[in-house]
Design an enzyme around this catalytic site. Structure first.
Site, PDB file in Angstrom:
ATOM      1  N   ASP A 149       0.852  -1.083   0.119  1.00 35.13           N
ATOM      2  CA  ASP A 149      -0.102  -0.236  -0.004  1.00 35.13           C
ATOM      3  C   ASP A 149       0.728   1.167  -0.119  1.00 35.13           C
ATOM      4  OD1 ASP A 149      -2.902  -1.189   0.319  1.00 35.13           O
ATOM      5  OD2 ASP A 149      -1.827  -1.760   2.197  1.00 35.13           O
ATOM      6  N   ARG A 191       4.234   2.785   2.852  1.00 37.44           N
ATOM      7  CA  ARG A 191       5.274   1.862   3.558  1.00 37.44           C
ATOM      8  C   ARG A 191       6.603   2.030   3.385  1.00 37.44           C
ATOM      9  NH1 ARG A 191       0.277   1.178   6.199  1.00 37.44           N
ATOM     10  NH2 ARG A 191      -1.059  -0.374   4.886  1.00 37.44           N
ATOM     11  N   ARG A 205      -6.892  10.822   1.883  1.00 44.02           N
ATOM     12  CA  ARG A 205      -6.129   9.695   0.980  1.00 44.02           C
ATOM     13  C   ARG A 205      -6.956  10.065  -0.425  1.00 44.02           C
ATOM     14  NH1 ARG A 205      -7.802   4.283   3.977  1.00 44.02           N
ATOM     15  NH2 ARG A 205      -6.556   3.391   2.151  1.00 44.02           N
ATOM     16  N   LYS A 211      -9.056   1.786  -5.633  1.00 40.83           N
ATOM     17  CA  LYS A 211     -10.000   1.600  -4.438  1.00 40.83           C
ATOM     18  C   LYS A 211     -10.629   2.686  -3.770  1.00 40.83           C
ATOM     19  CE  LYS A 211      -5.747   1.918  -1.580  1.00 40.83           C
ATOM     20  NZ  LYS A 211      -4.717   1.123  -0.693  1.00 40.83           N
ATOM     21  N   HIS A 212     -11.780   2.379  -3.051  1.00 36.01           N
ATOM     22  CA  HIS A 212     -12.268   1.128  -2.590  1.00 36.01           C
ATOM     23  C   HIS A 212     -13.515   0.986  -3.397  1.00 36.01           C
ATOM     24  CE1 HIS A 212      -9.809   2.618   0.668  1.00 36.01           C
ATOM     25  NE2 HIS A 212      -9.420   1.514   0.745  1.00 36.01           N
ATOM     26  N   HIS A 242     -13.126  -1.070   8.572  1.00 33.85           N
ATOM     27  CA  HIS A 242     -11.906  -1.784   9.539  1.00 33.85           C
ATOM     28  C   HIS A 242     -12.290  -2.425  10.670  1.00 33.85           C
ATOM     29  CE1 HIS A 242      -9.023   0.401   6.662  1.00 33.85           C
ATOM     30  NE2 HIS A 242      -8.169  -0.691   6.958  1.00 33.85           N
ATOM     31  N   ASP A 247     -10.778  -6.081  -0.587  1.00 30.45           N
ATOM     32  CA  ASP A 247     -10.158  -5.287   0.298  1.00 30.45           C
ATOM     33  C   ASP A 247      -9.958  -6.722   1.420  1.00 30.45           C
ATOM     34  OD1 ASP A 247      -8.907  -3.721   1.971  1.00 30.45           O
ATOM     35  OD2 ASP A 247     -10.514  -2.377   1.847  1.00 30.45           O
TER      36      ASP A 247
END
Length: 465
Positions: A202, A210, A276, A306-307, A319, A392
């Site tokens: 990601d 990351r 984001r 996404k998403h 989440h 996801d």
């Protein structure tokens, strides 16, 4: 010394390679006269080559022998490591080496396929289903924290030849460590199936990255959040940003970026997606999404929208648990789906299905990731997407609060997903899909549809197309 050696020996920076070895298992333990060096050699009859690593008893080098200290201590159940010694693939506790036939799954010795030559006919049903899974290296190996790829990873790939791995911050520590780990994983996958793995990360920028901002290298730029990129309204600059991301990911060894975020967000402070997103305007977002997709995919890295079909305007975070939106399909077409259509038209290779429920579209509470209405009727048939649909993470609250791993995986495949991402229980999810095929609930032709797409993209990765 036990047994006789008849082999050609090569020495390389990775260790010693013996070719044409005729014995099944050999352990040579040299004492103090050879400075305490122990060679552990394991091979199968007639294997063309097998790598052997040297372990100095004082000054153990984990990069040559293990995935982690836990694995070296024999704590990785099922990894094939026993008290720090790599057990032969035909050796089980309580079984004398060489007294039991080798039933380890894999390519028959001497029949390993050339890169790019694999077809769906070369894969068993079990191998095809494993190709539909992308999991964490921890889920694959059983090791608590993976930062390298060694014998435990190889044994895990031999047993469970998954389609890909996704890496998080704890897995990624330095350039040399990342490149070495990903290179080794690619080798294991190629040896097992003749297909490269999807190596995923990601890397959106801003709050979700990351690599950028963590790995200190001059050639890895600081990638901002996409909200600021969208507010600038500079599509050319957005494409250059995507190219930068693709460039350093390719250099590190990744081939799939789960980015960009294509959600339309009216108010970042009131959405789980936040900054984001590229912003509140569907057309501006569409322009930015198209540009970033083109930039990322100008390198040997696949982008992901996404998403799907859009998370931005929904309250709540999938989440944590169940999230729904009262939007109709017509409303989605006018707003949320606009950036997704732009990314599809730009040739994006992956679309990630989100877990939001849209009861005014599906007439039930199914998450979009498990809905045939969304994944097949809307995404495939209406919007014309021909790439890979990945869920996801199936370990998120919106899934695990209502579905078991097996049921969620089966429902995702039935809905039209090609790839199952990070199920809460990898083995249960795999077993669920396999059982569904054997019982006739899912046809093998349906599996073949997804695996054919997977193989096609992986072959293109090999050839650089």
């Amino acid at each position: 010394m036990v047994g006789m050696i008849n082999a050609d020996i090569r020495v390389s920076p990775r260790g010693v390679t013996l070719k044409n070895m005729n014995i099944r298992k050999l352990i040579v333990h040299c004492g103090s006269a050879l400075s305490g060096i122990m060679l552990t050699m394991v091979c199968a009859t007639a294997l063309p080559a097998f790598a052997v690593h040297a372990e100095t008893i004082a000054g153990f080098d984990p990069e040559l022998f293990q995935d982690s200290q836990d694995a070296a201590l024999g704590k990785n159940e099922g990894s094939g490591l026993q008290d720090g010694i790599l057990a032969g693939p035909d050796t089980k506790p309580g079984t004398e080496p060489g007294t039991e036939p080798d039933t380890r799954p894999g390519i028959e010795p001497g029949t390993e396929p050339d890169a790019g030559s694999v077809t769906i006919r070369d894969l068993s049903l079990e191998e095809k289903i494993w190709q539909m899974f992308i999991v964490s290296p921890e889920a694959l190996t059983g090791v608590s924290s993976v930062t390298m790829a060694g014998p435990a990873t190889k044994e895990a790939f031999d047993r469970c030849p998954v389609g890909g791995l996704i890496y998080m911050e704890p897995n990624l520590q330095s350039v040399d460590q990342i490149t070495s780990m990903l290179s080794q994983v690619s080798q294991y996958s190629m040896e097992r199936t003749g297909l490269p793995p999807f190596l995923c990360v990601d890397e959106e920028g801003g709050t979700v990255r990351r690599i950028s901002g963590r790995i200190a290298e001059a050639w890895i730029p600081d990638i901002p959040d996409m909200w600021s990129v969208g507010q600038n309204g500079d599509a050319e600059g957005a494409e250059e940003l995507g190219t930068s991301i693709g460039t350093y990911l390719e250099r590190l060894g990744f081939n799939v970026d789960f980015a960009p975020d294509a959600d339309v967000v009216p108010d970042p402070s009131a959405s789980a997606i936040g900054t984001r997103s590229f912003g509140p305007d569907p057309q501006t977002d569409a322009d930015m999404v198209e540009a970033v997709v083109k930039g990322i995919q100008s390198r040997k890295v696949s982008a992901t929208l996404k998403h799907f079909p859009g998370h931005g305007a929904a309250d709540g975070d999938t989440h944590a648990g169940f999230v729904s939106s009262d939007k109709t399909l017509d409303e989605l077409r006018k707003e949320d789906l606009v950036p997704f259509q732009a990314g599809i038209d730009a040739g994006v290779r992956f679309v990630m299905a989100g877990h939001i429920s849209y009861p005014n579209v599906t007439e039930d509470d199914l998450p979009a990731s498990l809905s045939k209405t969304f994944l097949t009727d809307v995404l495939r048939e209406e919007m014309g997407f021909r790439g890979l649909v990945v869920t996801d993470s199936l370990a998120m609250g919106a899934i695990v609060d209502s579905y078991g791993s097996a049921d969620a995986a089966v429902m995702a495949v039935e809905a039209g997903a090609d790839l199952i991402l990070m199920p809460a229980d990898m083995q249960a999810a795999y077993d669920g899909v396999l059982t569904a095929v054997k019982s006739g609930r899912i046809t093998e032709e349906r599996i073949d549809e997804s695996v054919s797409r997977i193989i096609e993209l992986k072959k293109n990765m090999i050839t650089g197309r």
